[in-house]
Write an enzyme that holds these catalytic residues in place. Structure first.
Site, mmCIF file in Angstrom:
data_model
loop_
_atom_site.group_PDB
_atom_site.id
_atom_site.type_symbol
_atom_site.label_atom_id
_atom_site.label_comp_id
_atom_site.label_asym_id
_atom_site.label_seq_id
_atom_site.Cartn_x
_atom_site.Cartn_y
_atom_site.Cartn_z
ATOM 1 N N LEU A 528 0.876 -1.350 0.010
ATOM 2 C CA LEU A 528 0.052 -0.020 -0.164
ATOM 3 C C LEU A 528 0.904 1.336 0.032
ATOM 4 O O LEU A 528 0.385 2.092 -0.573
ATOM 5 C CB LEU A 528 -0.868 -0.085 1.279
ATOM 6 C CG LEU A 528 -1.963 -0.987 1.413
ATOM 7 C CD1 LEU A 528 -2.571 -0.924 2.540
ATOM 8 C CD2 LEU A 528 -2.914 -0.997 0.047
ATOM 9 N N GLY A 532 8.734 6.380 6.383
ATOM 10 C CA GLY A 532 10.239 6.230 7.190
ATOM 11 C C GLY A 532 10.455 5.158 8.082
ATOM 12 O O GLY A 532 11.506 4.603 8.342
ATOM 13 N N ASP A 647 3.820 13.464 15.464
ATOM 14 C CA ASP A 647 4.157 13.273 14.264
ATOM 15 C C ASP A 647 2.907 13.197 13.269
ATOM 16 O O ASP A 647 2.745 12.609 12.419
ATOM 17 C CB ASP A 647 5.028 11.666 13.979
ATOM 18 C CG ASP A 647 5.751 11.655 12.701
ATOM 19 O OD1 ASP A 647 6.031 12.788 12.006
ATOM 20 O OD2 ASP A 647 6.142 10.799 12.193
#
Length: 837
Positions: A528, A532, A647
């Site tokens: 998909l 990182g 994040d």
């Protein structure tokens, strides 16, 4: 005042009145435009009037920039029906039926707009500051007719080239016949119907003369000198529903410009700053290799700017079709393949991949050939698509476009010194063999010389990895910590899962073999995406349920601590705007997290894809913004654990089948205890462009750090721009300063993604823009909390004015960036700064 002074003043006033009397600001049935007068735009930028080209015996009505030399006529009304230069009584007027009409001295119509106009009202013709000559019935109504709909040889800012496939209407620019003859010439410039489109110059409407290469959302890849910034001013709008595709451009500041096609077929971009004389910015074709198909099929032209004759060569594995013609300089027949492809010689069965398999040869920095076909595949699947179809001659994967494949003769290829794209050409194994042998010999020699160094590094790396993976976890209601122990991470984590109350830890440990089966051994076709921390695969369990499997890379920045953190944390969080964790799997060095499957992948795959972002209409974008806000509100205030995500970014927002957003990837999240609302770290983690100033520079994070990331995300969603790829050359500003600058000038709606056209709520867009700017304030104290953000998004209320952002942690033209370590990251990197500053 003396007599001489009075005479001077009287003369000055008389001349001023005569000059003003020669200018008019509209044309009506009572005020036609006669020769000797000009129609002037309100800002005195453009002027319309009668003109006669040098050495011409004809007279025309045209438009030009009023105060810039040399004068360039940018539009001509009667280009194919001139007046006699001796005709002094010709005039431009509006007739009783509301049409603009140019009549000669005998009152014969030479040119007319030929439109049907309602009798209710008094139509008037105006010249706008854009250079658009229009007819309006009543002020504020839609224009009845526009010169911008009928380009001549010139494309002004805001004028469009393209087509409407449903109505069959096409908009082209056509050259003048000569410099002194505005009648329709033989060169035509327009947009192709391909996906992605190209700009072509044709001779006599059918013979290709020059092409731009495909559009990649910011530039045409066949023009390496073209400005590739998101706000370069060039746009290509595609509306699938309406069947329209148009290329246009706009300008910023006090720059004036025009694009035109000369009578010799040269496309030129001219500009003027602050009313100075015209300057040439760019032109094509300029060099021999720019001419379409100079070296014929399967030929390559070396784009040398110093050579006056084309330098042609054949693609690797090809030779001139006619050596005799080629040596005489006639390359139109091009080149032909020297070695038959293996797949062509085995037509009785499907393509076989054995020792004799065909391969691909890579050419770098080229103008991609004509006749491309588009496919929405990733780079690896693009290669497989071409590999498995023997008719596929070449493929290319361009990041901002996607997969392009070729099934027709490869023609009009140029080799650039820089820019362009990579092209992979199908060749027989024999053509690749010689080069591969040389590479193998070099590799063997190199490997032999550094073998012992590599072995030593591997042994040392394994030792460090084993040392880093030792630990157990101590879990309390408000905190997760890691303490040293001699147990392996796998054993300690599995032991923890077995000893926990299932009602407290809602996760399941999957068998590794079942995950292998579900993902077809992590097949590329099930992949998909990749971030990182590793790749994500689609899987289907035995009971038929679809899942997403995150397979942490062995060299990922997300190690044991982050893996445990994400698995244990997300299992305790339940909200409709947070992704649901279903379980985990640990086997040897494999660390897998299993999530619910999201049908529409991550937000970035749509928002930053020029071919797919049109799927995100305003209703969906507004819903995503509100959904992410509610998810953060839950993390910060409504869950029994106060969680800081750290994040938040577009690639960590997943979209279900109904485009509802779900926040994912909690590997870097931190839990706050009790009333704690501020923390400091010496290990700064996050993604460049989304990190708040206090966190990026000093390692201080709080819920306001997430608010900052949310603000960046909101502004990206509104504009369809990726913050780290954005730079405006005109203002020399990057993402956040530019948006604040436009908003502060009262032009906030300029930020809204061009693909939305007018199909969005201006009030909602301005509300989101305002909230986004409040969230990215430099000072954390100036940013709203998530409850305040949620309230402002849900209602019209007074909002404080955002301050100008002074700090920006993004790429700039000088590339002044902090030093960071990007360990084994791919694409959008998650950054770890080892020391806070």
């Amino acid at each position: 005042m003396g007599f001489c002074d009075l005479v001077f003043l009287y003369s000055f006033l008389l001349l001023s009145r005569i000059s003003c009397a020669a200018e008019v600001y509209n044309i009506t049935s009572l005020q036609p435009l006669a020769q000797g007068r000009t129609l002037v735009s309100p800002g005195r930028i453009f002027e319309l009037g009668f003109f006669s080209p040098n050495s011409s015996g004809n007279k025309y009505v045209g438009i030009w920039h009023k105060s810039i030399l040399p004068r360039k006529v940018v539009w001509v009304a009667n280009r194919d029906n001139p007046l006699a230069v001796t005709d002094a009584l010709a005039s431009l007027t509006i007739t009783s039926n509301g049409n603009l009409q140019l009549v000669d001295e005998k009152r014969n119509a030479v040119w007319s707009t030929n439109i049907s106009v309602s009798s209710n009202g008094s139509p008037a013709a105006l010249l706008l500051d854009s250079g658009n000559f229009v007819i309006e019935l009543k002020k504020g109504d839609e224009y009845l007719w526009k010169s911008f709909d009928y380009p001549g040889d010139t494309l002004l800012p805001g004028m469009r080239l393209g087509f409407n496939s449903k109505s069959g209407r096409r908009s082209f620019s056509t050259s003048w016949k000569s410099e002194n003859d505005p009648s329709t010439g033989k060169f035509l410039i327009g947009l192709t119907t391909q996906n992605p489109a190209q700009v072509f110059i044709w001779i006599n409407g059918s013979t290709p003369y020059w092409r731009s290469g495909p559009w990649d959302r910011a530039m045409f890849v066949g023009i390496p000198d073209m400005d590739d910034q998101y706000l370069s001013g060039f746009h290509l709008d595609v509306n699938v529903r309406q069947g329209t595709k148009y290329f246009w451009y706009n300008l910023f500041g006090k720059t004036l410009a025009y694009l035109y096609i000369s009578s010799e077929g040269v496309h030129k971009y001219m500009y003027s700053k602050y009313g100075e004389n015209w300057n040439l910015h760019w032109e094509a074709p300029k060099f021999p290799c720019d001419i379409y198909g100079t070296c014929g099929p399967f030929g390559v032209c070396e784009a040398s700017k110093s050579s006056t004759t084309p330098i042609c060569k054949c693609l690797k594995g090809f030779a001139p079709t006619s050596v005799d013609e080629w040596s005489r300089g006639n390359r139109t027949r091009g080149c032909e393949r020297q070695t038959e492809l293996f797949c062509e010689s085995n037509t009785s069965r499907s393509v076989s991949w054995s020792r004799k398999e065909d391969g691909f040869w890579k050419m770098s920095s080229v103008k991609l050939p004509d006749y491309h076909e588009y496919s929405s595949l990733d780079d690896e699947d693009c290669r497989i698509l071409c590999r498995d179809n023997c008719s596929c001659l070449a493929y290319a994967y361009v990041n901002s476009i996607g997969c392009l494949v070729w099934f027709k003769d490869l023609i009009d290829i140029s080799e650039f010194s820089s820019g362009g794209a990579d092209l992979f050409i199908r060749l027989a194994n024999a053509e690749l063999g010689v080069e591969q042998k040389k590479i193998k010999i070099k590799l063997i020699v190199s490997l032999a010389s550094i073998f012992f160094i590599i072995m030593a590094a591997i042994v040392f790396g394994l030792y460090k990895l084993r040392a880093n993976q030792k630990g157990t976890i101590k879990v309390t209601r408000n905190e997760i910590t890691l303490t040293d122990t001699t147990d392996s991470s796998r054993e300690s984590l599995q032991e923890y899962i077995r000893t926990q109350d299932p009602s407290e830890l809602l996760i399941y440990e999957y068998d590794f073999d079942s995950i292998l089966t579900a993902t077809s051994n992590f097949s590329i076709t099930n992949k998909l995406g990749e971030g990182g921390f590793g790749a994500v695969y689609r899987g289907k369990l035995e009971e038929g349920k679809e899942v997403a499997v995150k397979r942490l890379s062995s060299c990922s920045g997300q190690g044991v601590e982050e893996f445990k953190n994400e698995m244990l944390l997300i299992s305790k969080l339940q909200h409709k705007n947070l992704v649901r964790l279903m379980g985990c799997c640990i086997k040897d060095d494999e660390k897998l997290i299993i999530y619910e499957f999201m049908q529409n992948k991550s937000l970035d795959t749509l928002l930053f894809d020029p071919m797919r972002r049109g799927v995100l209409n305003w209703e969906k974008r507004f819903n995503i913004i509100k959904g992410v806000a509610r998810g953060l509100l839950y993390l910060h205030h409504d869950s029994y654990l106060k969680v800081i995500h750290r994040d938040l970014k577009a690639s960590n927002i997943l979209l279900d089948e109904n485009m509802n957003p779900k926040i994912s990837d909690f590997g870097l999240a931190r839990i706050f205890q009790g009333t704690q609302n501020l923390a400091n770290t010496q290990k700064i983690v996050g993604t460049l462009g989304y990190m708040s100033p206090e966190y990026a520079m000093r390692g201080i994070f709080s819920e306001k750090s997430d608010v900052y990331s949310f603000g960046v995300l909101v502004l990206e969603i509104i504009g369809g721009w990726k913050n780290t790829s954005f730079y405006d050359h005109e203002t020399e500003l990057c993402f956040l300063p530019y948006i604040w600058h436009i908003w502060n000038e009262g032009k906030g709606l300029y930020i809204v993604d061009e693909v939305l056209a007018d199909s969005y709520s201006a009030s909602e867009a301005m509300r989101c823009l305002h909230v986004g700017l409040l969230c990215v304030q430099d000072n954390a104290a100036d940013r709203p909390t998530m409850p305040e953000v949620d309230f402002m998004l849900s209602s019209e209320t007074d909002r404080p004015q955002p301050k100008q952002p002074l700090f920006t942690f993004q790429n700039s033209v000088s590339d002044r960036r902090p030093r960071y370590d990007n360990t084994c990251s791919a694409n959008e990197a998650t950054i770890t700064l080892l020391e806070g500053r």
